[in-house]
Scaffold this active site. Structure first.
Site, mmCIF file in Angstrom:
data_model
loop_
_atom_site.group_PDB
_atom_site.id
_atom_site.type_symbol
_atom_site.label_atom_id
_atom_site.label_comp_id
_atom_site.label_asym_id
_atom_site.label_seq_id
_atom_site.Cartn_x
_atom_site.Cartn_y
_atom_site.Cartn_z
ATOM 1 N N ASP A 211 -2.562 -10.537 -5.284
ATOM 2 C CA ASP A 211 -2.376 -9.149 -5.671
ATOM 3 C C ASP A 211 -1.616 -8.412 -4.569
ATOM 4 O OD1 ASP A 211 -4.672 -6.790 -7.181
ATOM 5 O OD2 ASP A 211 -2.757 -6.413 -6.218
ATOM 6 N N ASP B 142 2.450 -7.109 -10.413
ATOM 7 C CA ASP B 142 2.071 -7.368 -9.026
ATOM 8 C C ASP B 142 0.871 -8.291 -8.875
ATOM 9 O OD1 ASP B 142 0.082 -4.421 -8.126
ATOM 10 O OD2 ASP B 142 0.196 -5.606 -9.976
ATOM 11 N N GLU B 143 0.479 -8.982 -9.938
ATOM 12 C CA GLU B 143 -0.661 -9.892 -9.849
ATOM 13 C C GLU B 143 -0.341 -11.238 -10.465
ATOM 14 O OE1 GLU B 143 -3.195 -6.407 -11.576
ATOM 15 O OE2 GLU B 143 -4.510 -8.131 -11.247
#
Lengths: 87, 413
Positions: free
Chosen positions: B10, B112-113
Site C-alpha cells: 500500500d 495504490d494497493e
C-alpha cells in the site's frame, strides 16, 4: 552545483547506444540572450525512474563563458524534453 | 510450511507522494511530504475536497475527504497541489511492474494497493518484503507499507498499522494481540452504518465481534454479518486474482456547485452524465440493461430509483430517456445538488439483440458512433448538444480518466 531545471533546445545524436547522446544545446538567459553550449565530455549517464517517469541524467562538462564547467542534463523520455538540471 | 503467505502493498499518501516525487525530479527545492500539503480537487468549479494529505498535514487534523476550505482553516500555510491522474497511473504502473518480478500472482486492487501471493520457497518472506520496500523507495522514489498474512484480509489489515515505510505481519496467532484490540470500525467492510449497529448492541472492538456466537450474528445481520464475523476471526480465503475483474456497472455522478431548481436544468445535468456513461460503456464494448438514478437534494437527503430495460443498451439517448423518466418519477420539486446515474447488468456488445424498434436503435447507434469519433479526433468539447449553449452546465459531466478502465476501488477482496 545548483539545481536549475531549465528547459533547453538540444541537438542529440541517436546512435547504436541505448540512449541519445547530447551534442550541443541552446539556452535562453533572463536578458533574452541565447547561448549555445557545446558538450565537451560526457562522464556518465544514468537512467532514473522516479514515480515511473523515466529520465536519463547525464553528467557532463563544457565550455561556458571562458571556463570549463561541469553540469548535469536531464532527458525526460515520455515528453522528449531536455533540461539543464544542475550547473 | 503449508500456510499461504500473502502480501498487501500500500503506497503511503499515494497521490501526494507521487506528486512530490514528480516535483523533485523536476528540480523542486521542497519535498511535499515534508511540509503540510494536500492534493486538492478543483477549487474553481466547485468546492474542492482533500484527495490526499501529507503526514505533517495530518498533524493539523486534516482528513481526506474534507473540503479544501476547512483544511485551509486548520492550516493557513498549507500547500495545495491539483490532482494529475495520468501521473498517478504511471507511478502505479511502475510499482506493479517492479512487484511483478517477485510473483506471477499479483492483483491490482486499486491504484495504490497490490496483493501478491508469495510463492518463493527459497528466500525468507521478510527478506523479500524488505527488499521490495527498499527498491520501491530507491528506484521509484516513494514509500510503501507492506502487510503480510496468511490471506488477503489479514495482509490488508496489517498494512494499515503504523506508517510510513513499514512492514507488518498479522498471522493467525497474532490476531488476539494485534487485531482484536482495534475498534470495530477499523475492520475491513465495517462502515459507519454497521459500526452504529454494532455499537448499539455493545460491540466496540473487533474482539467483541469475533467472540459473538456465529448463529447469533447470522440471524441478526445475515450474510454481511457473517462475513464481518469471519473477517474478525481472520477467516478469508479468496485467491489473489491476476486477471481483470469483469466490470459490473458503469456510473457517473456529480455534485453541482449550485442548487438545481428547475426540471429543465435537472434534465440537462442528466443528459450530460448520460453522455459520459454512453461514452465509457461504448468504449468498453459493453451494454447494460438496468438504469439507476440516485439523487441528493439541497439537504443532502438521498433517494434512488431504477428500472430494468427489455433490451440492453449502449446508447446515450436511450440511457438519458430512462434516467429522465426515473427522475420525473422521483422529483418532488425541491432544489437538487447531487445527480448520479448508473448503468448495470453489463454484458458484451457482441450479441446485441434486435427488437421491434430495430431501425430507431440503428440510427442512434450510428449517431453515437459518429459523435464518439469526432470527439476522439478533435476533443471532447468539439461537438455537443445545443441545449447546453449558455446553460452554465457542462455538456459532458463525470469521469476522470478516459484512457484506461481499471476496475478500481472494489468493495470486495
Amino acid at each position: 552545483m545548483k539545481v536549475l531545471m531549465k528547459r533547453v533546445e538540444m541537438i542529440a545524436w541517436f546512435n547504436d547506444k541505448d540512449y541519445p547522446v547530447p551534442l550541443r544545446f541552446r539556452l535562453d538567459s533572463e536578458d533574452k540572450v541565447r547561448t549555445v553550449i557545446r558538450i565537451g565530455r560526457i562522464f556518465s549517464h544514468e537512467e532514473e525512474k522516479l514515480g515511473g517517469n523515466r529520465a536519463v541524467v547525464y553528467r557532463c562538462e563544457g565550455i561556458i563563458g571562458e571556463q570549463q564547467r561541469p553540469f548535469e542534463l536531464k532527458y525526460e523520455i515520455a515528453t522528449c524534453r531536455w533540461f539543464l538540471f544542475k550547473m | 510450511m503449508s500456510e499461504r503467505i500473502v502480501f498487501h502493498i500500500d503506497v503511503n499518501s499515494a497521490y501526494l507522494s507521487w506528486e512530490a516525487v514528480y516535483r523533485l525530479q523536476h528540480g523542486s527545492p521542497i519535498d511535499l511530504r515534508d511540509v503540510p500539503s494536500i492534493v486538492g480537487g478543483d477549487q474553481e468549479k466547485r468546492h474542492g475536497i482533500v484527495l490526499a494529505k501529507s503526514i505533517p498535514a495530518k498533524k493539523f487534523g486534516i482528513i481526506t475527504g474534507e473540503t479544501v476550505h476547512s483544511a485551509f482553516e486548520k492550516c493557513p500555510e498549507l500547500v495545495m497541489v491539483p490532482p494529475c491522474y495520468p501521473r498517478y497511473i504511471r507511478a502505479s504502473d511502475s510499482m506493479v511492474e517492479l512487484l511483478g518480478k517477485y510473483s506471477p500472482f499479483i492483483q491490482r486492487y486499486s491504484i495504490d494497493e497490490v496483493f501478491l501471493e508469495y510463492i518463493d520457497t527459497e528466500r525468507p518472506f521478510m527478506e523479500v518484503a524488505t527488499e521490495m520496500g527498499r527498491r520501491i523507495r530507491e528506484e521509484l522514489g516513494f514509500t510503501v507499507n507492506i502487510g503480510i498474512g496468511p490471506n488477503k484480509l489479514l495482509a490488508k489489515m496489517a498494512s494499515d498499522f503504523s506508517k510510513p515505510d513499514k512492514i507488518h505481519t498479522l498471522f493467525k496467532e497474532d490476531i488476539p494481540e494485534k487485531l482484536w484490540p482495534l475498534p470495530v470500525e477499523e475492520l475491513f467492510m465495517v462502515g459507519s452504518r454497521t459500526k452504529k449497529k454494532l455499537n448499539g448492541r455493545g460491540i466496540f472492538t473487533i474482539r467483541q465481534l469475533a467472540e459473538l456466537d456465529r448463529d447469533y450474528i447470522h440471524s441478526w445481520l445475515k450474510k454481511p454479518g457473517l462475513l464481518i464475523w469471519e473477517y474478525a476471526n481472520g477467516m478469508e480465503s479468496s485467491p489473489v486474482r491476476s486477471g481483470a475483474v469483469p466490470l459490473k456497472s458503469v456510473g457517473n455522478s456529480t455534485t453541482m456547485p449550485f442548487d438545481v431548481e428547475t426540471r429543465e436544468e435537472a434534465h440537462k445535468v442528466l443528459l450530460a452524465i448520460s453522455e459520459m456513461i454512453g461514452l465509457r460503456v461504448r468504449d468498453l464494448d459493453m451494454c447494460g440493461s438496468v438504469v439507476s438514478v440516485s439523487l441528493k437534494n439541497h439537504l443532502f437527503y438521498h433517494s434512488s430509483h431504477q428500472r430494468k430495460l427489455n433490451i440492453p443498451t449502449d446508447s446515450t439517448n436511450a440511457i438519458y430517456r430512462v434516467a429522465r423518466s426515473l427522475f420525473d418519477e422521483m422529483w418532488q420539486g425541491e432544489p437538487m445538488r447531487n445527480f448520479s446515474i448508473s448503468l448495470s447488468h453489463l454484458e458484451s456488445n457482441e450479441f446485441f439483440q434486435l427488437s421491434l424498434l430495430g431501425s430507431q436503435n440503428k440510427k442512434e447507434q450510428q449517431l453515437d458512433d459518429v459523435i464518439d469519433r469526432i470527439r476522439l479526433k478533435y476533443g471532447q468539447r468539439s461537438i455537443y448538444r445545443s441545449c447546453f449553449l449558455y446553460s452554465g452546465i457542462d455538456p459532458v459531466i463525470g469521469g476522470v480518466i478516459m484512457e484506461e478502465s481499471y476496475p478500481m476501488m472494489s468493495s470486495y477482496l
